[in-house]
Structure formats: C-alpha cells, structure tokens
Motif scaffolding. Structure first.
Motif, PDB file in Angstrom:
ATOM      1  N   ILE A  34     -34.257  24.731   8.472  1.00  0.00           N
ATOM      2  CA  ILE A  34     -34.849  25.956   7.916  1.00  0.00           C
ATOM      3  C   ILE A  34     -35.143  25.771   6.425  1.00  0.00           C
ATOM      4  CG2 ILE A  34     -34.373  28.374   7.358  1.00  0.00           C
ATOM      5  CD1 ILE A  34     -32.844  28.508  10.063  1.00  0.00           C
ATOM      6  N   ARG A  35     -34.207  25.177   5.695  1.00  0.00           N
ATOM      7  CA  ARG A  35     -34.426  24.940   4.262  1.00  0.00           C
ATOM      8  C   ARG A  35     -35.608  23.996   4.035  1.00  0.00           C
ATOM      9  NH1 ARG A  35     -28.357  24.027   1.841  1.00  0.00           N
ATOM     10  NH2 ARG A  35     -27.698  26.197   1.958  1.00  0.00           N
ATOM     11  N   ALA A  36     -35.682  22.926   4.836  1.00  0.00           N
ATOM     12  CA  ALA A  36     -36.790  21.975   4.697  1.00  0.00           C
ATOM     13  C   ALA A  36     -38.121  22.656   5.014  1.00  0.00           C
ATOM     14  CB  ALA A  36     -36.571  20.781   5.623  1.00  0.00           C
ATOM     15  N   PHE A  37     -38.130  23.494   6.025  1.00  0.00           N
ATOM     16  CA  PHE A  37     -39.347  24.219   6.398  1.00  0.00           C
ATOM     17  C   PHE A  37     -39.791  25.152   5.275  1.00  0.00           C
ATOM     18  CE2 PHE A  37     -41.418  27.913   8.320  1.00  0.00           C
ATOM     19  CZ  PHE A  37     -42.470  27.296   8.974  1.00  0.00           C
ATOM     20  N   ILE A  38     -38.846  25.861   4.693  1.00  0.00           N
ATOM     21  CA  ILE A  38     -39.168  26.801   3.601  1.00  0.00           C
ATOM     22  C   ILE A  38     -39.690  26.042   2.384  1.00  0.00           C
ATOM     23  CG2 ILE A  38     -38.150  28.399   1.931  1.00  0.00           C
ATOM     24  CD1 ILE A  38     -36.308  29.368   4.231  1.00  0.00           C
ATOM     25  N   ALA A  39     -38.983  24.982   1.979  1.00  0.00           N
ATOM     26  CA  ALA A  39     -39.395  24.233   0.785  1.00  0.00           C
ATOM     27  C   ALA A  39     -40.743  23.550   0.994  1.00  0.00           C
ATOM     28  CB  ALA A  39     -38.331  23.207   0.430  1.00  0.00           C
ATOM     29  N   GLY A  40     -40.898  22.881   2.113  1.00  0.00           N
ATOM     30  CA  GLY A  40     -42.178  22.229   2.392  1.00  0.00           C
ATOM     31  C   GLY A  40     -43.311  23.237   2.503  1.00  0.00           C
ATOM     32  N   ILE A  76     -47.016  18.228 -11.551  1.00  0.00           N
ATOM     33  CA  ILE A  76     -45.917  19.206 -11.533  1.00  0.00           C
ATOM     34  C   ILE A  76     -44.621  18.546 -11.071  1.00  0.00           C
ATOM     35  CG2 ILE A  76     -45.055  21.273 -10.359  1.00  0.00           C
ATOM     36  CD1 ILE A  76     -47.986  22.293 -10.357  1.00  0.00           C
ATOM     37  N   ALA A  77     -44.701  17.726 -10.014  1.00  0.00           N
ATOM     38  CA  ALA A  77     -43.506  17.056  -9.496  1.00  0.00           C
ATOM     39  C   ALA A  77     -42.927  16.090 -10.509  1.00  0.00           C
ATOM     40  CB  ALA A  77     -43.835  16.324  -8.199  1.00  0.00           C
ATOM     41  N   VAL A  78     -43.781  15.341 -11.210  1.00  0.00           N
ATOM     42  CA  VAL A  78     -43.298  14.389 -12.212  1.00  0.00           C
ATOM     43  C   VAL A  78     -42.647  15.130 -13.380  1.00  0.00           C
ATOM     44  CG1 VAL A  78     -44.050  12.664 -13.905  1.00  0.00           C
ATOM     45  CG2 VAL A  78     -44.863  12.536 -11.553  1.00  0.00           C
ATOM     46  N   LEU A  79     -43.269  16.216 -13.818  1.00  0.00           N
ATOM     47  CA  LEU A  79     -42.674  17.004 -14.905  1.00  0.00           C
ATOM     48  C   LEU A  79     -41.322  17.584 -14.494  1.00  0.00           C
ATOM     49  CD1 LEU A  79     -45.785  18.889 -16.343  1.00  0.00           C
ATOM     50  CD2 LEU A  79     -44.431  17.095 -17.458  1.00  0.00           C
ATOM     51  N   LEU A  80     -41.243  18.134 -13.293  1.00  0.00           N
ATOM     52  CA  LEU A  80     -39.978  18.688 -12.819  1.00  0.00           C
ATOM     53  C   LEU A  80     -38.918  17.604 -12.647  1.00  0.00           C
ATOM     54  CD1 LEU A  80     -41.164  21.382 -10.239  1.00  0.00           C
ATOM     55  CD2 LEU A  80     -40.237  21.754 -12.535  1.00  0.00           C
ATOM     56  N   GLN A  91     -32.039  18.649  -3.561  1.00  0.00           N
ATOM     57  CA  GLN A  91     -30.671  18.722  -3.041  1.00  0.00           C
ATOM     58  C   GLN A  91     -30.522  19.891  -2.080  1.00  0.00           C
ATOM     59  OE1 GLN A  91     -28.310  16.459  -4.150  1.00  0.00           O
ATOM     60  NE2 GLN A  91     -26.815  17.222  -2.697  1.00  0.00           N
ATOM     61  N   TRP A  92     -31.140  21.012  -2.426  1.00  0.00           N
ATOM     62  CA  TRP A  92     -31.072  22.194  -1.580  1.00  0.00           C
ATOM     63  C   TRP A  92     -31.989  22.060  -0.366  1.00  0.00           C
ATOM     64  CZ3 TRP A  92     -34.676  25.900  -0.075  1.00  0.00           C
ATOM     65  CH2 TRP A  92     -34.143  27.021   0.559  1.00  0.00           C
ATOM     66  N   ALA A  93     -33.189  21.558  -0.579  1.00  0.00           N
ATOM     67  CA  ALA A  93     -34.210  21.591   0.466  1.00  0.00           C
ATOM     68  C   ALA A  93     -34.210  20.369   1.374  1.00  0.00           C
ATOM     69  CB  ALA A  93     -35.591  21.741  -0.167  1.00  0.00           C
ATOM     70  N   GLY A  94     -33.671  19.264   0.939  1.00  0.00           N
ATOM     71  CA  GLY A  94     -33.647  18.070   1.764  1.00  0.00           C
ATOM     72  C   GLY A  94     -35.036  17.495   1.986  1.00  0.00           C
ATOM     73  N   ALA A  95     -35.368  17.212   3.238  1.00  0.00           N
ATOM     74  CA  ALA A  95     -36.626  16.558   3.577  1.00  0.00           C
ATOM     75  C   ALA A  95     -37.841  17.418   3.279  1.00  0.00           C
ATOM     76  CB  ALA A  95     -36.621  16.170   5.051  1.00  0.00           C
ATOM     77  N   GLY A  96     -37.669  18.701   3.063  1.00  0.00           N
ATOM     78  CA  GLY A  96     -38.800  19.567   2.761  1.00  0.00           C
ATOM     79  C   GLY A  96     -39.502  19.193   1.473  1.00  0.00           C
ATOM     80  N   THR A  97     -38.784  18.535   0.556  1.00  0.00           N
ATOM     81  CA  THR A  97     -39.410  18.090  -0.687  1.00  0.00           C
ATOM     82  C   THR A  97     -39.771  16.613  -0.639  1.00  0.00           C
ATOM     83  OG1 THR A  97     -37.251  17.619  -1.637  1.00  0.00           O
ATOM     84  CG2 THR A  97     -38.209  19.787  -2.097  1.00  0.00           C
ATOM     85  N   ALA A  98     -39.286  15.889   0.341  1.00  0.00           N
ATOM     86  CA  ALA A  98     -39.554  14.459   0.434  1.00  0.00           C
ATOM     87  C   ALA A  98     -40.851  14.159   1.166  1.00  0.00           C
ATOM     88  CB  ALA A  98     -38.400  13.761   1.133  1.00  0.00           C
ATOM     89  N   VAL A  99     -41.248  15.013   2.072  1.00  0.00           N
ATOM     90  CA  VAL A  99     -42.399  14.734   2.913  1.00  0.00           C
ATOM     91  C   VAL A  99     -43.733  14.952   2.209  1.00  0.00           C
ATOM     92  CG1 VAL A  99     -43.546  15.347   5.071  1.00  0.00           C
ATOM     93  CG2 VAL A  99     -41.076  15.121   5.010  1.00  0.00           C
ATOM     94  N   PRO A 100     -43.958  16.037   1.482  1.00  0.00           N
ATOM     95  CA  PRO A 100     -45.257  16.188   0.816  1.00  0.00           C
ATOM     96  C   PRO A 100     -45.450  15.142  -0.289  1.00  0.00           C
ATOM     97  CG  PRO A 100     -44.098  18.287   0.897  1.00  0.00           C
ATOM     98  CD  PRO A 100     -43.126  17.226   1.319  1.00  0.00           C
ATOM     99  N   VAL A 101     -46.627  15.085  -0.843  1.00  0.00           N
ATOM    100  CA  VAL A 101     -46.958  14.108  -1.885  1.00  0.00           C
ATOM    101  C   VAL A 101     -46.041  14.250  -3.091  1.00  0.00           C
ATOM    102  CG1 VAL A 101     -48.710  15.529  -3.027  1.00  0.00           C
ATOM    103  CG2 VAL A 101     -48.902  13.047  -3.096  1.00  0.00           C
ATOM    104  N   THR A 102     -45.471  15.413  -3.282  1.00  0.00           N
ATOM    105  CA  THR A 102     -44.562  15.616  -4.408  1.00  0.00           C
ATOM    106  C   THR A 102     -43.302  14.770  -4.272  1.00  0.00           C
ATOM    107  OG1 THR A 102     -43.649  17.541  -3.274  1.00  0.00           O
ATOM    108  CG2 THR A 102     -45.369  17.945  -4.901  1.00  0.00           C
ATOM    109  N   GLY A 103     -42.871  14.510  -3.059  1.00  0.00           N
ATOM    110  CA  GLY A 103     -41.707  13.657  -2.846  1.00  0.00           C
ATOM    111  C   GLY A 103     -41.966  12.224  -3.275  1.00  0.00           C
TER     112      GLY A 103
END
Length: 159
Positions: A34-40, A76-80, A91-103
């Motif tokens: 659910i967290r990965a789905f929300i973040a992604g 944005i991802a590099v700045l963050l 850490q909170w979202a897990g794979a939801g932030t790893a899959v898009p180009v931002t990961g």
C-alpha cells in the motif's frame, strides 16, 4: 529450501535454521504494498501535473512534453537526495520510490555523494556508472529485442 539440502546439513545446522526461522521478523507485505502504491502513484501524479503544466504554459504537445517532465522529476529527485529528504521518503515508501525514474536518479546521486571524497573521475564518475551501467545495458538490450519482435510481427503482416 528443499529436503535434499536439509539432509546435507548437520543436526546443529538444522536446529539453528529452525531457530532463526522462528525468530525472523514477519514482514507487513500488505502495508508495504500500500505504501509503495501510494508513493509511486504520487510521483506519477506529480509527473502528470508537470506534463500538463508544460503543455499548457510552455506550448509543448503531448509527445514533446515528456522530455522536460522526466528531466524535472530527475532534478527534483537529485535535489531531494542531496538534501537527505529522498532517503526518508524511500525508507517509508519502499519500492514505490525505486521503480519510477526518480529512483534511478536517487541511486546515481547517492553513489556520487557517497564517493565524492575519492575524486571526480574514479570516485564520482566510476561509482555512478557502476550503478548506471547495468541499467543502460539492460535498457538497450531490451529495446533491441523488442525492435526485433516488432520487425518480425510487421514482416508477418501484423500491425
């Protein structure tokens, strides 16, 4: 592990394996999903909003708006990542932030930040491409395979 592999283990090894398995933390798979789905989904929604912005205010069409959208998400991802915020989100979202180009942008920026003390060429550049190399290779190979499949389908009278 199969029973054949268990038979090769000594009695002490089998007992330890059972002991470790009994104490292994149970992962909250549903909550992680659910967290990965929300973040992604939020990252993709931000991307769609940026695309609409480029189409509305900068007169891009639907095809050409993709490039500045992806570039903006990467920036944005590099700045963050540089500010240390992206890691907390990941850490909170897990794979939801790893899959898009931002990961991918986060992975490259993290490698650059971590190895900057080793110098720009061997430290930053070398370690960034340790991460990027397999991704680029896989992407090029996948594109090649898909192009061959598309040519075969076209040759057989398809699409």
């Amino acid at each position: 592990m199969s029973n054949l592999k268990n038979k090769k283990l000594t009695l002490t090894q089998q007992e330890y394996k059972k002991f470790a398995k009994d104490r292994e933390l149970k992962r909250p798979v549903l909550m992680n999903s659910i967290r990965a789905f929300i973040a992604g989904g939020l990252i993709c929604t931000l991307g769609q909003g940026l695309k609409w912005m480029y189409m509305t205010y900068f007169n891009f069409n639907e095809v050409t708006a993709g490039n500045p959208t992806v570039a903006t998400l990467i920036i944005i991802a590099v700045l963050l990542t540089g500010l240390g915020v992206y890691d907390h989100i990941a850490q909170w979202a897990g794979a939801g932030t790893a899959v898009p180009v931002t990961g991918f942008a986060n992975a490259l920026a993290s490698a650059a930040i971590e190895h900057r003390s080793e110098g720009f060429v061997l430290g930053v550049g070398g370690n960034m491409f340790k991460v990027a190399g397999p991704v680029i290779t896989y992407g090029v190979f996948s594109a090649f395979v898909l192009a061959i499949i598309a040519l075969i389908i076209q040759g057989l009278g398809g699409i």
